[in-house]
Design an enzyme around this catalytic site. Sequence first.
Site, PDB file in Angstrom:
ATOM      1  N   TYR A  57       0.944  -1.274   0.154  1.00  0.00           N
ATOM      2  CA  TYR A  57      -0.020   0.130   0.239  1.00  0.00           C
ATOM      3  C   TYR A  57       0.956   1.237   0.029  1.00  0.00           C
ATOM      4  O   TYR A  57       1.878   1.318   0.797  1.00  0.00           O
ATOM      5  CB  TYR A  57      -1.007  -0.001   1.339  1.00  0.00           C
ATOM      6  CG  TYR A  57      -1.927   0.972   1.345  1.00  0.00           C
ATOM      7  CD1 TYR A  57      -3.276   0.896   0.398  1.00  0.00           C
ATOM      8  CD2 TYR A  57      -1.993   2.449   1.639  1.00  0.00           C
ATOM      9  CE1 TYR A  57      -4.207   1.817   0.468  1.00  0.00           C
ATOM     10  CE2 TYR A  57      -2.651   3.375   1.506  1.00  0.00           C
ATOM     11  CZ  TYR A  57      -4.013   3.298   1.191  1.00  0.00           C
ATOM     12  OH  TYR A  57      -4.633   4.082   0.770  1.00  0.00           O
TER      13      TYR A  57
ATOM     14  N   GLN B   7     -10.978  -0.146   0.772  1.00  0.00           N
ATOM     15  CA  GLN B   7     -11.189  -0.634  -0.384  1.00  0.00           C
ATOM     16  C   GLN B   7     -10.117  -1.315  -1.208  1.00  0.00           C
ATOM     17  O   GLN B   7      -9.961  -2.479  -1.759  1.00  0.00           O
ATOM     18  CB  GLN B   7     -11.989   0.049  -1.361  1.00  0.00           C
ATOM     19  CG  GLN B   7     -11.382   1.193  -1.894  1.00  0.00           C
ATOM     20  CD  GLN B   7     -11.717   2.547  -0.997  1.00  0.00           C
ATOM     21  OE1 GLN B   7     -11.993   2.087   0.239  1.00  0.00           O
ATOM     22  NE2 GLN B   7     -11.720   3.583  -1.503  1.00  0.00           N
TER      23      GLN B   7
ATOM     24  N   ASN C 200      -3.574   5.581   6.537  1.00  0.00           N
ATOM     25  CA  ASN C 200      -3.990   6.343   7.525  1.00  0.00           C
ATOM     26  C   ASN C 200      -4.812   5.426   8.610  1.00  0.00           C
ATOM     27  O   ASN C 200      -4.380   4.174   8.620  1.00  0.00           O
ATOM     28  CB  ASN C 200      -5.300   7.248   6.862  1.00  0.00           C
ATOM     29  CG  ASN C 200      -6.358   6.481   6.176  1.00  0.00           C
ATOM     30  OD1 ASN C 200      -6.501   5.524   6.316  1.00  0.00           O
ATOM     31  ND2 ASN C 200      -6.929   7.121   5.275  1.00  0.00           N
TER      32      ASN C 200
ATOM     33  N   GLN D 152      10.294  16.577  10.988  1.00  0.00           N
ATOM     34  CA  GLN D 152       9.540  15.416  11.414  1.00  0.00           C
ATOM     35  C   GLN D 152       8.134  15.856  11.791  1.00  0.00           C
ATOM     36  O   GLN D 152       7.273  14.766  11.597  1.00  0.00           O
ATOM     37  CB  GLN D 152      10.199  14.440  12.296  1.00  0.00           C
ATOM     38  CG  GLN D 152      11.414  13.785  11.803  1.00  0.00           C
ATOM     39  CD  GLN D 152      11.075  12.933  10.569  1.00  0.00           C
ATOM     40  OE1 GLN D 152      10.486  11.955  10.637  1.00  0.00           O
ATOM     41  NE2 GLN D 152      11.526  13.108   9.508  1.00  0.00           N
TER      42      GLN D 152
ATOM     43  N   HIS E  57       4.891  15.682   9.322  1.00  0.00           N
ATOM     44  CA  HIS E  57       4.233  14.358   8.948  1.00  0.00           C
ATOM     45  C   HIS E  57       2.619  14.373   9.258  1.00  0.00           C
ATOM     46  O   HIS E  57       1.848  14.128   8.560  1.00  0.00           O
ATOM     47  CB  HIS E  57       4.858  13.257   9.703  1.00  0.00           C
ATOM     48  CG  HIS E  57       6.108  12.536   8.885  1.00  0.00           C
ATOM     49  ND1 HIS E  57       5.778  12.018   7.698  1.00  0.00           N
ATOM     50  CD2 HIS E  57       7.393  12.691   9.269  1.00  0.00           C
ATOM     51  CE1 HIS E  57       7.013  11.402   7.551  1.00  0.00           C
ATOM     52  NE2 HIS E  57       7.919  12.019   8.146  1.00  0.00           N
TER      53      HIS E  57
ATOM     54  N   GLU F 167      10.351   5.564  16.928  1.00  0.00           N
ATOM     55  CA  GLU F 167      10.335   5.116  15.222  1.00  0.00           C
ATOM     56  C   GLU F 167      11.710   5.466  14.761  1.00  0.00           C
ATOM     57  O   GLU F 167      12.409   4.565  14.265  1.00  0.00           O
ATOM     58  CB  GLU F 167       9.120   5.516  14.460  1.00  0.00           C
ATOM     59  CG  GLU F 167       9.415   5.324  13.010  1.00  0.00           C
ATOM     60  CD  GLU F 167       8.012   5.832  12.252  1.00  0.00           C
ATOM     61  OE1 GLU F 167       7.897   5.391  11.199  1.00  0.00           O
ATOM     62  OE2 GLU F 167       7.474   6.816  12.578  1.00  0.00           O
ATOM     63  N   HIS F 168      11.894   6.726  14.793  1.00  0.00           N
ATOM     64  CA  HIS F 168      13.037   7.316  14.250  1.00  0.00           C
ATOM     65  C   HIS F 168      14.086   7.775  15.481  1.00  0.00           C
ATOM     66  O   HIS F 168      13.384   8.671  16.231  1.00  0.00           O
ATOM     67  CB  HIS F 168      12.918   8.400  13.229  1.00  0.00           C
ATOM     68  CG  HIS F 168      11.859   8.249  12.376  1.00  0.00           C
ATOM     69  ND1 HIS F 168      10.847   8.679  12.220  1.00  0.00           N
ATOM     70  CD2 HIS F 168      12.198   7.583  11.113  1.00  0.00           C
ATOM     71  CE1 HIS F 168      10.152   8.346  11.095  1.00  0.00           C
ATOM     72  NE2 HIS F 168      10.821   7.520  10.357  1.00  0.00           N
TER      73      HIS F 168
ATOM     74  N   ASP G 125      14.185   8.370   5.195  1.00  0.00           N
ATOM     75  CA  ASP G 125      12.831   8.401   4.572  1.00  0.00           C
ATOM     76  C   ASP G 125      12.632   8.264   2.862  1.00  0.00           C
ATOM     77  O   ASP G 125      11.813   7.730   2.559  1.00  0.00           O
ATOM     78  CB  ASP G 125      12.052   9.744   5.032  1.00  0.00           C
ATOM     79  CG  ASP G 125      11.510   9.786   6.339  1.00  0.00           C
ATOM     80  OD1 ASP G 125      11.341   8.585   6.892  1.00  0.00           O
ATOM     81  OD2 ASP G 125      11.028  10.686   7.107  1.00  0.00           O
TER      82      ASP G 125
ATOM     83  N   HIS H 191       0.396 -39.331  20.301  1.00  0.00           N
ATOM     84  CA  HIS H 191       1.935 -39.078  19.972  1.00  0.00           C
ATOM     85  C   HIS H 191       2.746 -40.037  20.305  1.00  0.00           C
ATOM     86  O   HIS H 191       3.624 -40.327  19.472  1.00  0.00           O
ATOM     87  CB  HIS H 191       2.193 -37.754  20.643  1.00  0.00           C
ATOM     88  CG  HIS H 191       1.723 -36.389  20.167  1.00  0.00           C
ATOM     89  ND1 HIS H 191       0.490 -36.170  19.859  1.00  0.00           N
ATOM     90  CD2 HIS H 191       2.267 -35.393  19.601  1.00  0.00           C
ATOM     91  CE1 HIS H 191       0.065 -34.940  19.544  1.00  0.00           C
ATOM     92  NE2 HIS H 191       1.280 -34.387  19.416  1.00  0.00           N
TER      93      HIS H 191
END
Length: 435
Positions: free
Chosen positions: A119, A181, A204, A249, A252, A319-320, A353, A412
Site C-alpha cells: 500500500y 477498499q 491512514n 518530522q 508528517h 520510530e526514528h 525516509d 503421539h
Amino acid sequence: MPITYLKKATLTAASDASDVQQTVRGILDDIEAGGDQAALDYASRFDRYEGNVILTADEIEAAIAQVPERLKADIRFAQDNVRRFAEAQKETLQDIEIEVVPGLIAGQKSIPVNAAGCYVPGGRYAHIASAIMTVTTAKVAGCSHIVACSPPRPEVGIAPAIVYAAHISGADTILAMGGVQGVAAMTFGLFGLPKANILVGPGNQFVAEAKRILFGRVGIDMIAGPTDSLILADKTADAAIVAADLVGQAEHGYNSPVWLVTDDKALAEKVMELVPPLIDALPEVNRTNAAAAWRDYAEVILCADREEMAATSDMYAPEHLTVQAADLDWWLERLSCYGSLFLGEETTVAFGDKASGTNHVLPTSGAASYTGGLSVHKYMKIVTWQRATREGARPIAEATARISRLEGMEGHARTADIRLAKYFPDESFDLKAAD
C-alpha cells in the site's frame, strides 16, 4: 535524578484515537460479500475515481512520460540504494542444516511468500518513497507477484511519480484504489489478482485498522500509528540543525510526536526558541501540521547525563532515533530500542525516509521495543525440516514416547512406538512415562 520536562506533551496518540473499527469492519464485510463491484462502489464513493483500477501497460507508460527526467533520476538513485541494501539483508538469511544427534539432520530454509500487497499512500502527499521501499524489498525477497496499490486522485489517477517508482521497483500490478477498499482488493484477490499473503506499507487510521482486522488471514508488516521521532543531543550539537530536524518530522501530521532528550539545558532552551519561527516559515499545509504537533505532542526532556538520556530513549522506543552527540560508537553500542538509528548530524531522518537505502516503514508508538521495520525478512518464511536414519531416530523416538505419555498424549507416543517396533523388532524399550 528524575528527568525534567522543559516541555511536556498535552496529548498522546491515545488521546486522538477514534473508534474506526466498526466502520472498517463493515466495509471489509461488504467487499468480501460483494466482490469486485462492491470494491468499485466504495472506490467511487471515497476515491471519486471512475478510471481503470488495474493500470494497463499503456496507462503506465503514459504516466511515466509525465515524470520529469531529473525526478526519474532521483527515483532511480533512491531505488538503487534501497535495492542494494535489501540484497545485503537477504544475504544474512542462510539455509542451514545441522546433525542434531548422530543420524538426525535438521535444517532451516528461507522461502519468500507468493503474493505481496504494497500500500502506497497518495493523499496529502504523494509517497514516492513508500513505493520504492515496499515494492523493491518484496522484489529482492523473491515474491512471485507484487501489487502496488495507491489511491487515485479524481479525474487524474495515481500520481505519475508513484507509478514510475512502483514500475521500476518491480510491481507486477498497479492498482488504482485507496483506503480500506484497496486493502480489501489485495486481501480477497479481487480484479483477478492473487490473494495477498502479506500486506505492507503505511496508511491512514482506516488502512491501519483494516490491516489489524485482517491480520491472521494475511501477514502484515506492522500496525502503524502516527510517525514519531526522538533526538538525543548533547552540548556538541548544533541547535539550528536539531530544531530543523524536529520541525522536519513534525510536518508528517498534526499528531506526530517529536521529542528532544538532552543533558544540556542551554541547548534545549535554544532549540525551543528556534522551532516556532522555523514552523512559521513552512508552506501552509506543512505549517498547520507541524504547529499542532509541536504544540500538543512535542516534548523536551532534560537528563543528568548520557546514560540517563539513553535510558529515556529506550523507554520511548522511537520510530526514528537521531544522535547528535559526541562518541557515536558509545551510543550505537548502548541504544537498543528504535526503528532506525541516525548517527551524527551528517545524516538525518529525511535521508532514510527518501533515499539512503534503509527502509522507512518502521514501528511506531513504542513498538520498536519488540520489533524492527520492514525488510526482505518480512517477506520470507523461515521454515524448518528434518530427516533421520533409523539409528538416528531411535533416541528421539524413545524420548518422544516418554515425554508424550507424561503429557497425556498417547497418540503421539504411539507414533514413536510403531517406528521403534518396526526398526528394532528384536529389542524392547522402556517407554512408560517417567515417575
